[in-house]
Every structure is written in structure tokens, then in C-alpha cells.
Design a protein around this motif. Sequence first.
Motif, PDB file in Angstrom:
ATOM      1  N   ALA A 176      -2.940  -0.504 -54.369  1.00 10.50           N
ATOM      2  CA  ALA A 176      -3.180  -1.912 -54.730  1.00 10.50           C
ATOM      3  C   ALA A 176      -4.663  -2.251 -54.791  1.00 10.50           C
ATOM      4  CB  ALA A 176      -2.483  -2.823 -53.727  1.00 10.50           C
ATOM      5  N   SER A 177      -5.490  -1.456 -54.130  1.00 13.06           N
ATOM      6  CA  SER A 177      -6.924  -1.751 -54.121  1.00 13.06           C
ATOM      7  C   SER A 177      -7.727  -0.683 -54.869  1.00 13.06           C
ATOM      8  CB  SER A 177      -7.431  -1.859 -52.681  1.00 13.06           C
ATOM      9  OG  SER A 177      -7.210  -0.661 -51.971  1.00 13.06           O
ATOM     10  N   SER A 178      -7.061   0.050 -55.776  1.00  9.57           N
ATOM     11  CA  SER A 178      -7.724   1.135 -56.495  1.00  9.57           C
ATOM     12  C   SER A 178      -7.649   0.928 -58.001  1.00  9.57           C
ATOM     13  CB  SER A 178      -7.080   2.485 -56.137  1.00  9.57           C
ATOM     14  OG  SER A 178      -7.149   2.727 -54.751  1.00  9.57           O
ATOM     15  N   ARG A 179      -8.609   1.514 -58.715  1.00  5.56           N
ATOM     16  CA  ARG A 179      -8.633   1.454 -60.171  1.00  5.56           C
ATOM     17  C   ARG A 179      -7.902   2.628 -60.815  1.00  5.56           C
ATOM     18  NH1 ARG A 179     -14.681   1.478 -62.030  1.00  5.56           N
ATOM     19  NH2 ARG A 179     -13.667   1.218 -64.063  1.00  5.56           N
ATOM     20  N   HIS A 180      -7.965   3.779 -60.163  1.00  9.35           N
ATOM     21  CA  HIS A 180      -7.461   5.022 -60.750  1.00  9.35           C
ATOM     22  C   HIS A 180      -7.040   5.943 -59.620  1.00  9.35           C
ATOM     23  CE1 HIS A 180      -7.326   8.372 -63.700  1.00  9.35           C
ATOM     24  NE2 HIS A 180      -7.835   9.112 -62.734  1.00  9.35           N
ATOM     25  N   ALA A 181      -6.126   6.874 -59.903  1.00  4.27           N
ATOM     26  CA  ALA A 181      -5.703   7.865 -58.911  1.00  4.27           C
ATOM     27  C   ALA A 181      -5.861   9.262 -59.486  1.00  4.27           C
ATOM     28  CB  ALA A 181      -4.262   7.630 -58.487  1.00  4.27           C
ATOM     29  N   HIS A 182      -6.418  10.151 -58.676  1.00  2.00           N
ATOM     30  CA  HIS A 182      -6.482  11.567 -59.048  1.00  2.00           C
ATOM     31  C   HIS A 182      -5.561  12.316 -58.100  1.00  2.00           C
ATOM     32  CE1 HIS A 182      -8.161  15.245 -60.774  1.00  2.00           C
ATOM     33  NE2 HIS A 182      -8.134  15.740 -59.541  1.00  2.00           N
ATOM     34  N   VAL A 183      -4.560  13.000 -58.663  1.00  2.00           N
ATOM     35  CA  VAL A 183      -3.510  13.619 -57.863  1.00  2.00           C
ATOM     36  C   VAL A 183      -3.661  15.137 -57.893  1.00  2.00           C
ATOM     37  CG1 VAL A 183      -1.027  13.862 -57.559  1.00  2.00           C
ATOM     38  CG2 VAL A 183      -1.967  11.692 -58.365  1.00  2.00           C
ATOM     39  N   VAL A 184      -3.851  15.724 -56.712  1.00  2.00           N
ATOM     40  CA  VAL A 184      -3.961  17.172 -56.583  1.00  2.00           C
ATOM     41  C   VAL A 184      -2.553  17.763 -56.537  1.00  2.00           C
ATOM     42  CG1 VAL A 184      -4.902  19.051 -55.163  1.00  2.00           C
ATOM     43  CG2 VAL A 184      -6.137  16.887 -55.365  1.00  2.00           C
TER      44      VAL A 184
ATOM     45  N   LEU B  68      -1.645   2.020 -61.936  1.00  2.00           N
ATOM     46  CA  LEU B  68      -2.841   2.854 -61.975  1.00  2.00           C
ATOM     47  C   LEU B  68      -2.747   3.900 -63.079  1.00  2.00           C
ATOM     48  CD1 LEU B  68      -3.618   3.656 -58.218  1.00  2.00           C
ATOM     49  CD2 LEU B  68      -4.389   1.745 -59.608  1.00  2.00           C
ATOM     50  N   THR B  69      -3.867   4.215 -63.685  1.00  2.00           N
ATOM     51  CA  THR B  69      -3.944   5.409 -64.506  1.00  2.00           C
ATOM     52  C   THR B  69      -4.078   6.596 -63.552  1.00  2.00           C
ATOM     53  OG1 THR B  69      -6.338   5.083 -64.707  1.00  2.00           O
ATOM     54  CG2 THR B  69      -4.939   4.303 -66.521  1.00  2.00           C
ATOM     55  N   ILE B  70      -3.571   7.751 -63.989  1.00  2.00           N
ATOM     56  CA  ILE B  70      -3.515   8.919 -63.117  1.00  2.00           C
ATOM     57  C   ILE B  70      -4.103  10.123 -63.835  1.00  2.00           C
ATOM     58  CG2 ILE B  70      -1.979  10.510 -61.878  1.00  2.00           C
ATOM     59  CD1 ILE B  70       0.043   8.244 -61.663  1.00  2.00           C
ATOM     60  N   SER B  71      -4.886  10.898 -63.106  1.00  2.00           N
ATOM     61  CA  SER B  71      -5.352  12.194 -63.597  1.00  2.00           C
ATOM     62  C   SER B  71      -4.886  13.273 -62.638  1.00  2.00           C
ATOM     63  CB  SER B  71      -6.886  12.225 -63.723  1.00  2.00           C
ATOM     64  OG  SER B  71      -7.505  11.919 -62.478  1.00  2.00           O
ATOM     65  N   THR B  72      -4.809  14.499 -63.133  1.00  2.00           N
ATOM     66  CA  THR B  72      -4.436  15.643 -62.301  1.00  2.00           C
ATOM     67  C   THR B  72      -5.081  16.887 -62.864  1.00  2.00           C
ATOM     68  OG1 THR B  72      -2.568  16.723 -61.183  1.00  2.00           O
ATOM     69  CG2 THR B  72      -2.353  16.357 -63.548  1.00  2.00           C
ATOM     70  N   ASP B  73      -5.196  17.910 -62.035  1.00  2.00           N
ATOM     71  CA  ASP B  73      -5.747  19.197 -62.462  1.00  2.00           C
ATOM     72  C   ASP B  73      -4.720  20.275 -62.160  1.00  2.00           C
ATOM     73  OD1 ASP B  73      -7.181  21.506 -62.972  1.00  2.00           O
ATOM     74  OD2 ASP B  73      -9.035  20.759 -62.056  1.00  2.00           O
TER      75      ASP B  73
END
Length: 313
Positions: free
Chosen positions: A133-141, A158-163
Motif C-alpha cells: 500500500a505504500s509502494s510504487r513498484h515491486a521486484h519479486v525474486v 503495483l507494477t511487478i518486475s522479476t528476474d
Amino acid sequence: MSTETDVLVLGGAGVDTIVHVPELPLPYADSYMIRPGIRTRAGQSGDFVALGLSALGLRSHHLDLIGDDHEGDLVRALHRDRDIPFTGVLSPGGTKRAVNLVGPDGRRLSLYDATRAQEPASFPEETVRALAASSRHAHVVITHPCALAMPLLHEAGLTISTDLHNWDGVDPYHEPFALGADLVFLSTTALADFEATMRSIAARGRARTVVATAGADGAYLLADGELTHVPAVTPPGAVVDSNGAGDAFACGFLFGRLRGEDPLRCARYGAVAGAYACTVPSTRADAIGRDALLAGAAEPPRETVHAPGAGSR
């Protein structure tokens, strides 16, 4: 909603033991004398991303399972010393750990302790919701139990990125991450046809941007159906270790994305950050700063564009 965090990083907290070896693969011998020595330090994929983003002036918050053990103390100390907010959920299985064999040319072989990867616990739902709720984006490992938290991140908008790292394009473990993220990073290392894999991710999942890093060959950017080659950047010093280069690339890319830059410019930032990471010894956990990143990306590279459906190479 007020945002206190630019990037919420989920997963990938752990400890590596670094062993320098005379060559890879390592020939069998009864014993080896290791120089410059063997060192254990905090820093796995999520730690490196949280640290790299913070070094670029972005506000990161790291969430992961962690043990009540010596390795957990090292992880907590790393975040405390770098002033990076960290929420650790107690893991009865202990803190994730690995052994990295590092060759003279900077290549590495990572040995992960699988007994600490199969953890049945999950992140508390209320914790994920509050941080999201207090974040702009999430990066998920791609460590357990991060895939289970992705629906909550979607609900939070949230928009999400992952590697996906060195995914072979087949292992089903990676698919929830590949198809559930808006921005996907992966390596070409284990892919027979990286372009086909990139296009499959984009066709079947949420991602409109997919990036495949290719080491000294640079990277490939798939954005809105167009595949672009992003040239490698000359490292600012001697290449000593490739560990963390992919995480650094992701940090540079996210730095540009959160500034509203176009994908090609973001990939340029990633290339600069990744090249810098190769000059950092594996025994240290350091990252490029904002000024150095901007200076390194000042000269635009030449790029090669492939039409949709073209062969990978």
C-alpha cells in the motif's frame, strides 16, 4: 495513498560463501590452497537489488523469510549498515545460503543449499498488503514463497518486475513469475532460442517488456513487440566477478523506468550498472551510484532492431 517506498523487494535474502578457485570447471584434487581466502558475507539476489536501488537514490524496502541464526544476523546487519528497511519473517528452516566458486576470469558456479529453499511458510498477508500500500513498484525474486504473494501485489495495483536468471524456458517453477510480472528479466545462458522464449513470455503473460541479458554480448530488449539489441558497456575497471551483474542490470533498468524513461534508455542504464558490478569483487556488496550511472549512460549506443518474428541470431 502516500508512497514511502519506490520499490518493494520480495525474497532473495541470504548469505554466500565465496571460494576463489584456480579454474572452472574445477578439476578433482584432494585439496586446494585458496587465495585470497574464503569469505562468508550477506548478499543474495534480493539483497543486491535492494542495495543497488538504494545506491541509486531510490527508496527500497526488502521483505523475506529469514532464520534466527548467524546467517540471519549477517543479513540484518547488511540492511542496517546500509540504512535499507528490512522486514524479516521468521523461517524455521533458516536463512538461505550458498557457496559461490569464482574463477580467475570472474565466472562463477553457485551451489545453493536446497534444504533451506523448500520452506512451507508464506508471507503474512497483512504484512504484504501494508507494504504494498505504500509502494510504487515491486521486484519479486524467484524464491519461495514470493509467487504466493504476487496476487496481493496485483490487487494493490503495483507494477511487478522479476528476474528469471538462467531459466531454460521449460522448468515450470519459473512460470508463475514469468507470466505474473509486467517486466521480466532473464539470461540467454540456458536458452536454445532466447527470442522465442521472450516472445512467449510476452504473449502468454502480463509483460509488455522482456529483457534478456547476454553477458559480453550485451542484452536484448523486447518492448511492444520490437526486439532491440543493446550493446554491452565497457566496464570501468578490470572484470573480477560476474556475481550480481544481472541484479545490477535490473536496478539500472528500474531506475530509468521509475523516472519515466523509454525502455531503450532504461536498458542502457542497466548495461552500465551491470558492467560496473563486474568490477566489484564477490567478497564485497557494493553498487554503482546515481552520478556514475548517469555519466556512464551519457553516450547513446548504436542498436540493431529485429522485425517481429525474426530468428534469435
